[in-house]
Design a protein around this motif. Structure first.
Motif, short mmCIF file in Angstrom:
data_model
loop_
_atom_site.label_atom_id
_atom_site.label_comp_id
_atom_site.label_asym_id
_atom_site.label_seq_id
_atom_site.Cartn_x
_atom_site.Cartn_y
_atom_site.Cartn_z
N ASN B 65 37.67 60.18 6.45
CA ASN B 65 38.23 59.69 5.01
C ASN B 65 37.14 58.84 4.35
OD1 ASN B 65 40.71 60.80 5.57
ND2 ASN B 65 41.65 59.15 6.25
N LYS B 66 35.92 58.54 4.92
CA LYS B 66 34.89 57.94 4.22
C LYS B 66 34.23 58.70 3.22
CE LYS B 66 32.53 54.37 3.68
NZ LYS B 66 33.11 53.60 2.83
N THR B 67 34.26 58.09 2.38
CA THR B 67 33.68 58.83 1.12
C THR B 67 32.26 58.59 0.75
OG1 THR B 67 34.36 57.53 -0.60
CG2 THR B 67 35.81 59.43 0.00
N PRO B 69 30.41 59.78 -2.53
CA PRO B 69 30.44 60.74 -3.65
C PRO B 69 28.91 61.35 -4.03
CG PRO B 69 31.81 59.08 -4.10
CD PRO B 69 31.04 58.60 -2.72
N ASP B 70 27.97 60.34 -3.67
CA ASP B 70 26.76 60.91 -3.94
C ASP B 70 26.12 62.10 -2.95
OD1 ASP B 70 26.75 58.67 -2.32
OD2 ASP B 70 24.71 58.03 -2.73
N LYS B 72 27.78 64.63 -1.93
CA LYS B 72 28.71 65.59 -1.92
C LYS B 72 28.21 67.07 -1.66
CE LYS B 72 29.39 65.75 -6.77
NZ LYS B 72 28.33 66.84 -7.14
N LYS B 84 24.77 54.03 -0.87
CA LYS B 84 25.65 52.91 -0.39
C LYS B 84 24.89 52.30 0.61
CE LYS B 84 30.25 54.35 -1.64
NZ LYS B 84 31.62 54.87 -0.88
N TYR B 96 33.74 67.66 -1.19
CA TYR B 96 33.43 67.17 -2.67
C TYR B 96 33.44 65.87 -2.91
CZ TYR B 96 38.36 66.96 -2.23
OH TYR B 96 39.74 66.79 -1.94
N LEU B 97 33.75 64.98 -1.88
CA LEU B 97 33.36 63.69 -1.89
C LEU B 97 32.35 62.93 -0.85
CD1 LEU B 97 37.38 62.42 -2.50
CD2 LEU B 97 35.40 62.35 -4.17
N ARG B 99 32.69 63.55 2.32
CA ARG B 99 33.31 63.34 3.47
C ARG B 99 32.89 64.27 4.64
NH1 ARG B 99 39.28 62.73 1.28
NH2 ARG B 99 38.67 64.75 0.35
N PRO B 258 44.52 60.78 1.88
CA PRO B 258 43.46 61.84 2.04
C PRO B 258 43.36 62.18 3.32
CG PRO B 258 42.91 59.24 2.43
CD PRO B 258 44.35 59.36 2.01
#
Lengths: 550, 312
Positions: B65-67, B69-70, B72, B84, B96-97, B99, B258
């Motif tokens: 569940n660790k996203t 987003p950049d 994806k 991050k 798409y996130l 993950r 999620p």
């Protein structure tokens, strides 16, 4: 040679067949008949202007009804005459007189009179009606007092019909933008005889809204409404401007799943998608750029916090949540439609109002707020729900935010639950939630459309939050006629809102959708209220000078 | 009152050489081992179950569940550098996130397999017992019991689930119970039908004349004889149950985001088919392979377990 010839024949037959199929897909056939097929989000809650509050429902009502003033096809602040052919205000904009046209007709042929408007306003404001949007009519003198029961005599409310074709509105405060306000669905008239044929005035869901019973005064009339399938309207022959109505009909499809809607669009089943799922935007940019539209939209995406419930009643906790959301990441990688990260609540507008710049992503500050809220780390925060209405996009945003809260604050017990749109609206109205996704689209071009709703007891507040200072500032702002002074006062009010955070702003909308290139006159609009009578459909090869229908 | 005569039974003569008896299970296992396809499926399923249940505990697998987003929509076998901080390796790409798809598939597999097996065993237990009893007892009891099944059949499944979830809240165990409680109906009918035809046969008469109790007859003689049918139907039930779970999760009544299950992953993938096909392909491969091996194994087990096919 025979096999070759056979092959060639087969291929050409197939080619002919496939082009024939392409030509006759549903969207093309409808376009030939000048019928618009529009994706419209969720199933409408009702077709009664006094019950609905969502954008999708308003889209349908805009076809079925017409207000005193209506929307211009390309300019949000322009006023098109609707039922009123002209209007005037007194010097300080507190009394507006609308002169109604003689030839305005209901879809059953009856005349639309000023009394219909008075009846409609007495209905939406009636305390027993429980209309979710009654607060739009608090502009009227004593409107709020009547709605809350402080005044029981409707004749004291500031709306009068001196004769059949004159309507006088007396307002609580000076409102130079009042003609913008009356374009809204809540200011539509309703047909008294029809409503009272199927129940009393204040009954919410009676049969008058069904096809065959429904009476409206818009450019279109209701033909059919099948639950979760479509709402079909056709041109209304009694409409005063019927000769200039371009489409012959409109079918609204409630397709809640963004991806299903997009497939319907790509498969030639609809002309227009209500939204376009973020992960498809890039694909459209590369492959179908001619149908992709991305426009500025006066809307704010935010989370409502129910301040009457643990742990949302804790101000510092709300601040911690707000500061732990990385909005830049969300708009760049999750929503992807060129949205703006929100640093305030009201979207900055061309009208000149700039919201306070206070909402920031700051994980260190967020942890500090969390400590001030009385939680050592996130793991001791009680479990709470983040509810969204069914949509892949809302779900993706919620998942991203949930992970941000986990990463930056260590909050582990947030569950995301999704609800169907009608259920979702009721849950929010009943304050039966902790955090809920929300979006607000401006009803008219003025910052008050984003700020009025947070007044104490406003029907769209739905957070349990109330601040006497906020109410007082809005009231004071309303009495100022100088725009700059008024904006400064509103700015102060919004600062209070953002200090107390009953809502956590995320981003300011952009309207991203796909539309068939055959649709003409569908212009970018800040409020996205397209007057359908001006929308035309032209297939390639059509003669644009063809005389209008009938 | 006449006293019971004490009869001393003479001890049986000791045989010279005891032929080692084989149990039904052992026979079945021997037959199953000869079926290569079924054995492959068995090993594959075991490997899948072990991977899904154990691997998520290993540090090698990312948090599902660790996203990021950049990061994806990355392809398989890529390493992404997130703003991050950490660089992340995606063995099957990212969603798409951002993950990890592989990790999500394994975690989703846990939910799907658990639902599949637990709900199926619930339906198996209830269905077989209910059907066998109804069929064996017969008469009015049978008629009454089967009318209850008819009535339950007529109730709309989704509405029951919605009522149960509103009453008990949205919990995963409820999902198992709900699905199991609905899926047993067909099983009960099938078993009853089998039992009806079996109970008139000679071996049951023999058992009865030997004085066996009803319970013993049902468990020792009737149910083992319906095992072939039961197994075939069970292998059909597991995929059906997994599919139901996917439907419920989609309606917001099952697995909540999620968290994922195979059903929800495939749904997410199907939605993004044109922009991101790997989101659909990988979970579907895992799902399909599992269902295939369940079917092959079921086929092999039926051949192996049916006592009527035991000729050797």
């Amino acid at each position: 040679m025979v096999p070759h010839r056979l092959l060639a024949l087969t291929i050409s037959a197939l080619a002919v067949f496939s082009t024939a199929c392409e030509r006759t897909d549903r969207a093309t056939r409808a376009a030939r008949d000048k019928i618009l097929l529009l994706g419209n989000g969720a199933e409408p809650k009702a077709l009664d202007p006094h019950i609905v509050s969502s954008v999708g429902d308003a889209n349908i009502l805009r076809a079925l009804f017409e207000g005193l003033v209506t929307y211009h096809p390309s300019d949000d602040s322009a006023h098109e005459p609707g039922v009123a052919k002209r209007w005037e205000a007194n010097d300080n904009f507190t009394e507006w007189t609308f002169f109604l046209r003689d030839d305005a007709r209901w879809s059953n042929g009856d005349s639309v009179t000023a009394h219909d408007f008075v009846y409609a306003y007495s209905r939406i404001l009636h305390p027993e009606m429980g209309s979710p949007y009654a607060s739009m009519l608090y502009f009227l003198k004593n409107g709020e007092a009547y709605s809350t029961g402080a005044v029981t005599d409707f004749s004291q409310v500031g709306v009068k019909a001196p004769d059949d074709h004159t309507l006088v509105c007396t307002l609580e405060d000076p409102s130079p933008y009042f003609p913008d306000v009356v374009k809204h669905t809540t200011w539509y008239p309703v047909h008294q005889a029809t409503i009272e044929k199927f129940g009393s005035m204040t009954d919410q869901f009676t049969l008058w809204q069904r096809p065959g019973n429904h009476v409206g005064n818009g450019a279109f009339r209701l033909v059919d409404w099948r639950i979760n399938t479509f709402v079909k309207v056709e041109r209304n022959p009694h409409y005063w401007d019927a000769a200039n109505v371009k489409p012959n009909g409109i079918v609204f499809f409630p397709i809640e799943n963004n991806f299903t809607e997009e497939r319907a669009f790509r498969g030639g089943l609809i002309h227009y998608t209500y939204v376009l799922a973020p992960s498809l935007i890039d694909w459209y940019r590369e492959n179908r750029t001619e149908v992709l539209r991305s426009e500025t939209y006066a809307g704010s995406y935010f989370f409502r916090c129910n301040v009457t419930r643990e742990p949302m009643n804790n101000l510092f906790f709300r601040k911690a949540l707000a500061a732990a959301i990385d909005r830049e990441t969300i708009v760049r990688y999750v929503t992807m439609g060129g949205q703006q990260p929100a640093h305030g609540f009201t979207p900055p507008s061309d009208a000149g109002y700039q919201p306070p710049d206070v909402i920031r992503f700051d994980p260190a500050k967020a942890r500090q707020y969390l400590a001030q809220a009385g939680y050592a780390d996130g793991s001791d925060v009680p479990a709470f729900d983040l509810i969204v209405n069914t949509s892949e996009q809302h779900k993706a945003i919620a998942e991203a935010v949930q992970d941000m809260w986990k990463t930056h604050l260590g909050i582990t017990r947030v569950s995301i639950s999704n609800q169907e749109w009608k259920v979702f609206q009721q849950t929010i109205l009943d304050l039966n939630y902790e955090v809920a996704r929300a979006g607000w689209i401006g009803d008219y071009v003025d910052p008050t459309t984003f700020l009025h709703m947070w007044r104490t007891g406003d029907t769209n507040n739905q957070t349990g939050w109330s601040s006497p200072d906020y109410d007082r500032l809005l009231k004071k702002a309303a009495q100022l006629s100088d725009t700059q002074a008024r904006y400064a006062m509103l700015y102060q009010a919004e600062s209070i809102l953002l200090e107390e955070l009953p809502v956590i702003p995320l981003y300011w909308y952009t309207r991203v959708y796909a539309i068939s290139p055959h649709i003409v006159n569908w212009n970018p609009l800040l409020l996205d209220n397209h007057p359908y009578k001006h929308i035309d459909i032209r297939l390639p090869g059509d003669n644009p000078d063809r005389p209008p229908y009938n | 009152m006449p006293s019971t005569p004490t009869a001393s039974t003479p001890a049986p003569p000791a045989p010279d050489r005891v032929e080692k008896g084989t149990s039904l299970g052992r026979d079945a296992w021997h037959r199953l081992r000869k079926n290569k396809l079924a054995m492959c499926s068995l090993w594959f399923l075991l490997a899948m179950v072990l991977t899904c249940y154990l691997l998520p505990f290993l540090p090698l697998i990312a948090d599902p569940n660790k996203t990021y987003p950049d990061l994806k929509s990355l392809g398989p076998f890529t390493t992404g550098e997130s703003v991050k901080g950490p660089s992340v390796f995606y063995s099957l790409g990212s969603d798409y996130l951002g993950r990890d798809i592989f990790s999500r598939i394994l975690h989703g597999g846990r939910v799907s397999l658990t639902v599949g097996f637990l709900a199926t065993s619930v339906s198996l237990t209830i269905g077989v017992l209910y059907g066998a009893i109804a069929g064996f007892v017969g008469g009015r009891t049978d008629a009454a019991m089967m009318r209850v099944v008819d009535i339950l059949y007529a109730l709309p499944f989704l509405i029951i689930v919605i009522i149960l979830t509103t009453y008990f809240g949205n919990q995963l165990w409820l999902l198992f119970v709900c699905i199991g409680a609905v899926e047993w109906l067909t099983m009960a009918r099938i078993v009853r039908g089998q039992v009806l035809s079996l109970k008139k046969q000679e071996f049951i008469e023999a058992a009865q004349s030997l004085g066996l109790g009803n319970a013993a007859i049902i468990f020792r003689h009737l149910i083992p004889n319906t095992v072939g049918t039961i197994i075939v139907y069970t292998t059909l039930t597991v995929p059906a149950v997994m599919r139901l779970e996917a439907i419920l999760s989609f309606l917001g009544l099952g697995v909540q985001p999620p968290h994922a299950s195979w059903g929800s992953l495939i749904k997410e993938g199907a939605d993004r088919m044109i922009s991101d096909p790997s989101l659909l392909v990988f979970p579907s491969l895992f799902f399909a392979a599992t269902l295939f091996s369940l079917n092959f194994l079921g086929d092999g087990l039926r051949d192996a377990l049916d006592p009527k096919t035991s000729k050797d």
